[in-house]
Design a protein around this motif. Structure first.
Motif, PDB file in Angstrom:
ATOM      1  N   UNK A 183       0.707  -1.283  -0.050  1.00 40.45           N
ATOM      2  CA  UNK A 183       0.122  -0.073   0.135  1.00 40.45           C
ATOM      3  C   UNK A 183       0.850   1.269   0.028  1.00 40.45           C
ATOM      4  N   UNK A 184       0.111   2.440  -0.256  1.00 38.90           N
ATOM      5  CA  UNK A 184       0.930   3.478  -0.246  1.00 38.90           C
ATOM      6  C   UNK A 184       1.015   4.018   1.023  1.00 38.90           C
ATOM      7  N   UNK A 185       2.362   4.898   1.329  1.00 35.75           N
ATOM      8  CA  UNK A 185       2.403   5.350   2.575  1.00 35.75           C
ATOM      9  C   UNK A 185       3.013   4.078   3.508  1.00 35.75           C
ATOM     10  N   UNK A 186       2.638   4.258   4.697  1.00 33.23           N
ATOM     11  CA  UNK A 186       3.241   3.270   5.747  1.00 33.23           C
ATOM     12  C   UNK A 186       2.440   2.079   5.413  1.00 33.23           C
ATOM     13  N   UNK A 187       3.417   0.763   5.279  1.00 33.12           N
ATOM     14  CA  UNK A 187       2.696  -0.270   4.896  1.00 33.12           C
ATOM     15  C   UNK A 187       1.598  -0.673   6.110  1.00 33.12           C
ATOM     16  N   UNK A 188       1.843  -0.566   7.172  1.00 33.39           N
ATOM     17  CA  UNK A 188       1.169  -1.000   8.368  1.00 33.39           C
ATOM     18  C   UNK A 188      -0.447  -0.174   8.384  1.00 33.39           C
ATOM     19  N   UNK A 189      -0.593   0.923   7.802  1.00 31.56           N
ATOM     20  CA  UNK A 189      -1.600   1.826   7.867  1.00 31.56           C
ATOM     21  C   UNK A 189      -2.848   0.932   7.892  1.00 31.56           C
ATOM     22  N   UNK A 190      -3.145  -0.191   7.037  1.00 28.51           N
ATOM     23  CA  UNK A 190      -4.445  -0.947   6.866  1.00 28.51           C
ATOM     24  C   UNK A 190      -4.836  -1.720   8.299  1.00 28.51           C
ATOM     25  N   UNK A 191      -3.697  -1.938   9.031  1.00 31.62           N
ATOM     26  CA  UNK A 191      -4.113  -2.696  10.338  1.00 31.62           C
ATOM     27  C   UNK A 191      -3.781  -1.617  11.582  1.00 31.62           C
ATOM     28  N   UNK A 192      -3.482  -0.548  11.289  1.00 31.95           N
ATOM     29  CA  UNK A 192      -3.131   0.445  12.437  1.00 31.95           C
ATOM     30  C   UNK A 192      -4.302   1.231  13.288  1.00 31.95           C
ATOM     31  N   UNK A 193      -4.616   0.980  14.509  1.00 31.20           N
ATOM     32  CA  UNK A 193      -5.727   1.653  14.838  1.00 31.20           C
ATOM     33  C   UNK A 193      -5.460   3.243  15.043  1.00 31.20           C
ATOM     34  N   UNK A 194      -4.207   3.641  15.045  1.00 27.04           N
ATOM     35  CA  UNK A 194      -3.940   5.089  15.218  1.00 27.04           C
ATOM     36  C   UNK A 194      -3.583   5.784  13.812  1.00 27.04           C
ATOM     37  N   UNK A 195      -3.979   5.122  12.617  1.00 26.50           N
ATOM     38  CA  UNK A 195      -3.383   5.718  11.267  1.00 26.50           C
ATOM     39  C   UNK A 195      -4.114   7.220  10.955  1.00 26.50           C
ATOM     40  N   UNK A 196      -3.010   7.975  10.500  1.00 26.06           N
ATOM     41  CA  UNK A 196      -3.461   9.397  10.392  1.00 26.06           C
ATOM     42  C   UNK A 196      -3.574   9.449   8.706  1.00 26.06           C
ATOM     43  N   UNK A 197      -3.901  10.590   8.262  1.00 25.75           N
ATOM     44  CA  UNK A 197      -4.109  10.867   6.777  1.00 25.75           C
ATOM     45  C   UNK A 197      -2.784  10.519   6.226  1.00 25.75           C
ATOM     46  N   UNK A 198      -1.752  11.245   6.594  1.00 27.94           N
ATOM     47  CA  UNK A 198      -0.470  11.259   6.091  1.00 27.94           C
ATOM     48  C   UNK A 198       0.300   9.529   5.922  1.00 27.94           C
ATOM     49  N   UNK A 199      -0.358   8.805   6.947  1.00 25.98           N
ATOM     50  CA  UNK A 199      -0.017   7.412   6.965  1.00 25.98           C
ATOM     51  C   UNK A 199      -0.334   6.779   5.730  1.00 25.98           C
ATOM     52  N   UNK A 200      -1.365   7.245   4.688  1.00 23.25           N
ATOM     53  CA  UNK A 200      -2.099   6.448   3.770  1.00 23.25           C
ATOM     54  C   UNK A 200      -1.640   6.893   2.483  1.00 23.25           C
ATOM     55  N   UNK A 201      -0.690   7.905   2.406  1.00 28.01           N
ATOM     56  CA  UNK A 201      -0.371   8.264   1.150  1.00 28.01           C
ATOM     57  C   UNK A 201       1.252   8.694   1.189  1.00 28.01           C
TER      58      UNK A 201
END
Length: 324
Positions: free
Chosen positions: A281-299
């Motif tokens: 995935x774009x951004x941080x690869x952990x963001x789909x499983x992360x309960x604290x993901x921010x907008x910048x984590x996804x891009x």
């Protein structure tokens, strides 16, 4: 002083099957930009879920597999640009996960160790049997074990033979790949105690690859947590285990079994499965499983490791804080 210096190491594999017409071959990014250093006598634990790239990284460092990019310097010499050079062969060794599979079933274990001594010319030929006996004694076996074949030994004894064979080259660095995972818990403790003793006695540098964080906490000075080919947190073992920063590390630490019967089992263990390394995935690869993901984590690009409260963490949740 630095013994091993790994910078931006990448190991990519072509996915199986033929690519679609007009499409480039799909790549598995098993190791995706890993950097770390290791000092003489230091033990680094590599941890993470199965498939995160730990074993591939270990084999790549010893040039037991091809690398795609990055640099590996061992004792100041560049060992990434060519094959497994003479210095790596003389000064490094690997302990494998399967203690039986790592030994020739038709060869007496003493001969397996003697073969290493002869190939590397560590002792005169007439001294080989005595050196085999010394190495077996060093790892807690008896000299008479040299005449036995692997099938006549227990799993723990075979792993001790594997350690003796690794020590036969008088290495400066050993990479142990899940070397206690196939053993009973009591035997695991014996092997870990042996590695701790040998590390102190011989000033061995050790990269210990494992998924059991309790074992890593006991054995290692530092720990590097891998997720989908990247290190997401790295620092002193006690610092990381006492106060993990990256949400993935926090989930792993919560899952460490506790002996205390009064302590409640964790209810917020990590859910879901890691994304496919074929389609990160774009951004941080952990963001789909992360309960604290921010907008910048996804891009954008994956977050880089940066100093955060005494360790290095690849996470957008924290401002950069000078390491101390």
């Amino acid at each position: 002083m630095t013994l091993l210096d790994v910078q931006d190491l990448e190991v990519h594999f072509r996915a199986g099957g033929l690519p679609l017409p007009g499409h480039a071959p799909r790549l598995v990014r098993a190791v995706n930009g890993v950097s770390f250093t290791l000092a003489p006598g230091e033990a680094l634990g590599l941890v993470g879920e199965s498939g995160c790239g730990k074993s591939t990284l270990g084999r790549a460092i010893l040039r037991l597999g091809e690398i795609t990019g990055g640099s590996i310097r061992f004792g100041g010499a560049d060992v990434a640009s060519g094959g497994r050079d003479g210095r790596l062969r003389r000064e490094t060794a690997m302990i494998f996960q399967d203690p039986y599979g790592a030994l020739n079933p038709r060869m007496a274990v003493g001969e397996a160790i003697a073969e290493v001594l002869r190939v590397h010319r560590k002792v005169p030929r007439d001294r080989v049997p005595a050196r085999v006996a010394e190495l077996l004694t060093l790892v807690g076996l008896r000299p008479e074990h040299a005449a036995r074949r692997p099938a006549e030994l227990s799993g723990g004894q075979c792993q001790r033979v594997g350690i003796a064979r690794a020590l036969a080259v008088e290495p400066k660095l050993i990479i142990a790949d899940e070397c206690v995972a196939a053993l009973d818990v009591s035997i695991q403790a014996q092997i870990i105690n042996l590695l701790i003793e040998l590390k102190a006695r011989m000033n061995l540098a050790l990269i210990f690859i494992a998924h059991d964080l309790a074992v890593v906490r006991r054995l290692c000075d530092r720990v590097a947590v891998m997720y989908l080919g990247r290190i997401v947190e790295e620092g002193a073992a006690e610092t990381v285990f006492a106060a993990p920063k990256h949400p993935y590390t926090q989930a792993l630490v919560r899952a460490i079994p506790e002996i205390d019967p009064d302590r409640m089992l964790p209810v917020d263990l990590l859910a879901g499965e890691p994304p496919s390394p074929l389609d990160l995935p774009a951004g941080c690869a952990f963001h789909p499983r992360c309960p604290f993901a921010l907008a910048e984590c996804r891009a954008g690009a994956a977050p880089a490791l940066r100093p955060v409260d005494g360790r290095f963490t690849a996470c957008h949740l924290y401002p950069a804080i000078p390491a101390h």
